[in-house]
Design an enzyme around this catalytic site. Structure first.
Site, PDB file in Angstrom:
ATOM      1  N   GLU A 262       4.485  20.168   5.336  1.00  0.00           N
ATOM      2  CA  GLU A 262       4.871  20.270   3.928  1.00  0.00           C
ATOM      3  C   GLU A 262       6.120  19.444   3.632  1.00  0.00           C
ATOM      4  OE1 GLU A 262       2.871  21.579   1.721  1.00  0.00           O
ATOM      5  OE2 GLU A 262       1.529  22.103   3.360  1.00  0.00           O
ATOM      6  N   HIS A 265       5.867  15.854   2.063  1.00  0.00           N
ATOM      7  CA  HIS A 265       5.484  15.657   0.659  1.00  0.00           C
ATOM      8  C   HIS A 265       6.586  14.973  -0.136  1.00  0.00           C
ATOM      9  CE1 HIS A 265       1.545  17.497  -0.010  1.00  0.00           C
ATOM     10  NE2 HIS A 265       1.854  18.347   0.945  1.00  0.00           N
ATOM     11  N   GLU A 332       5.538  29.562  -0.509  1.00  0.00           N
ATOM     12  CA  GLU A 332       4.206  29.080  -0.881  1.00  0.00           C
ATOM     13  C   GLU A 332       3.272  29.170   0.333  1.00  0.00           C
ATOM     14  OE1 GLU A 332       2.211  24.926  -2.603  1.00  0.00           O
ATOM     15  OE2 GLU A 332       4.134  24.887  -1.559  1.00  0.00           O
ATOM     16  N   HIS A 333       3.677  28.550   1.432  1.00  0.00           N
ATOM     17  CA  HIS A 333       2.889  28.544   2.672  1.00  0.00           C
ATOM     18  C   HIS A 333       3.655  29.275   3.773  1.00  0.00           C
ATOM     19  CE1 HIS A 333       0.306  25.302   1.053  1.00  0.00           C
ATOM     20  NE2 HIS A 333       1.420  24.725   0.660  1.00  0.00           N
ATOM     21  N   HIS A 425      -4.160  57.802 -36.930  1.00  0.00           N
ATOM     22  CA  HIS A 425      -4.839  57.830 -35.633  1.00  0.00           C
ATOM     23  C   HIS A 425      -5.553  59.177 -35.445  1.00  0.00           C
ATOM     24  CE1 HIS A 425      -2.385  54.338 -34.833  1.00  0.00           C
ATOM     25  NE2 HIS A 425      -2.812  54.233 -33.582  1.00  0.00           N
TER      26      HIS A 425
END
Length: 437
Positions: A262, A265, A332-333, A425
């Site tokens: 990751e 990236h 995330e991971h 109601h």
């Protein structure tokens, strides 16, 4: 090479909070100002602003080119791809389709909560969605099928994809091939903030959509943040982030390999190894430099930036401390590189994706294991889930009451309504009394 090393037990609460911050939580004022300027221009001018900012940021001159990619271009993309790449895309897309088909809820589900009283929900697909497929730091046909397949399974009627062009205005052939494979025919050669704005507001060429999904850069994340009150921008999917939780028995070379996944990236990604084993941490630090030599210079530079920036090694006093860090970070991971990952799994409360064991690197899940790779970032895994078929659908509550069922509801409904001060109601149920003959 410099690698951050933190000792979790010695950090103050403030320092722990700082360690869990991401780059997307600290969007610079100049980025926000630029994003607001672009969005305002796209809202005001439409296509001309989109073309202008595409020239400025992507270096692509779209004057004379239609923003929409033609059917012919989509068809020609197949001939530009090597057969093994086509086969890999088909293989991975099939796995994703198989994993996601079970996620689609049935159209109408009712439960008889009391005799004659039925309550439940009805699911329908969204009318239109916009898919954002990034391109700046690489080609991402995987994002295309991760987004388009759940949309197709959900039954979305209109799916529009935006993706940045190259300097000649061409769209990545693998993305076009994948779009065709997944049934997406509406593709536009634009990216960045201007593409998000075009989907949100609509332009002369691009009709607006009801929802925007897909990961992107810090600028794309900022654009979505700005538009939250205007359009549904789906789950937060910003710069990539990962944690490897490893015990002393983990293979340091595999940990080092997976720590780079990751991180490559971009410099705004984050990647951490958390472990109670100082020996493993030292072995991973030794293994990294020769592995970096095997990466292209740019990717190796990204990894170095991440491990000395929003990443590094976190040392803990035991597995309890490692789990504490993971749950505080909500990554995330997450990979559990432990001898018994299934024993650690129940203790993980917050993670978008959990990969068990060292035979499951992040790259396997990113491409072809079947799970979705569009996952909440920025700590949102604490409350949000990975992208699924349900992201492309919405539900309505459905209630059906028989005459007998109404008899059973009348007294408690009237009592609650009068207690809350809503006379109409109460009258609505009391005034429906059926006279028996």
């Amino acid at each position: 090479m410099k690698i951050n090393v933190f000792e979790w037990s010695r950090l103050s609460e403030h320092e722990r909070g700082a360690l869990c911050r991401r780059v997307e939580a600290e969007i610079p004022a100049e980025v926000l100002a630029s994003v607001r300027e672009i969005l305002a221009a796209v809202r005001r001018e439409g296509d001309p602003a989109v073309v202008r900012y595409t020239r400025r940021f992507d270096g692509a001159e779209l004057e004379g080119l239609p923003l929409a990619v033609s059917e012919q271009e989509i068809e020609e993309a197949r001939g530009q791809l090597a057969p093994e790449v086509q086969d890999a895309i088909r293989f991975a897309a099939d796995n994703v389709r198989r994993a996601h088909e079970s996620q689609k809820p049935r159209g109408l589900e009712l439960v008889e909560v009391r005799p004659g009283v039925y309550a439940g929900e009805r699911w329908v697909p969204l009318a239109s969605v916009g898919l954002y497929v990034p391109h700046g730091r690489g080609s991402f046909p995987s994002v295309m099928y991760m987004l388009a397949i759940p949309a197709a399974i959900a039954g979305v009627r209109r799916v529009a994809c935006v993706t940045p062009p190259d300097r000649d205005g061409r769209v990545d052939p693998a993305v076009l091939f994948t779009a065709h494979l997944c049934g997406v025919r509406e593709v536009y050669r634009i990216g960045g903030v201007q593409a998000i704005g075009a989907l949100a507001f609509g332009t002369g060429t691009i009709p607006r959509v009801d929802k925007i999904l897909g990961p992107g850069s810090l600028y794309v994340a900022a654009a979505k943040q700005e538009l939250r009150g205007e359009i549904d921008v789906g789950l937060p999917a910003g710069p990539s982030e990962s944690i490897i939780l490893a015990d002393a028995e983990a293979d340091p070379r595999r940990v080092a390999l997976d720590l780079m996944i990751e991180a490559e990236h971009g410099s705004d990604s984050s990647a951490y190894l958390v472990t109670p084993s100082r020996g493993l941490a030292d072995a991973v630090r030794e293994a990294l430099p020769p592995l970096l030599e095997e990466l292209p210079r740019q990717r190796a530079g990204f990894v170095r930036d991440v491990l000395s920036g929003f990443g590094g090694i976190v040392l803990t006093d035991g597995i309890d401390g490692a789990v504490e860090f993971v749950n505080a970070y909500a990554p995330e991971h997450l990979q559990l590189a432990c001898r018994e990952p299934f024993d650690v799994l129940p203790r993980i409360a917050h993670a978008g994706e959990i990969l068990l064991g060292q035979n499951t690197p992040f790259s396997v899940a990113n491409y072809a294991a079947g799970c979705n790779n569009v996952i909440p970032t920025g700590g949102w895994a604490r409350t949000r889930s990975p992208l699924s078929v349900r992201e492309f659908m919405k539900s309505s509550s459905v209630v059906y009451v028989t005459e007998g069922g109404l008899e059973g509801l009348r007294t408690p409904v009237a009592a609650l309504a009068r207690y809350e001060g809503f006379a109409a109601h109460a009258l609505a149920v009391e005034g429906r009394k059926v006279e028996r003959r």
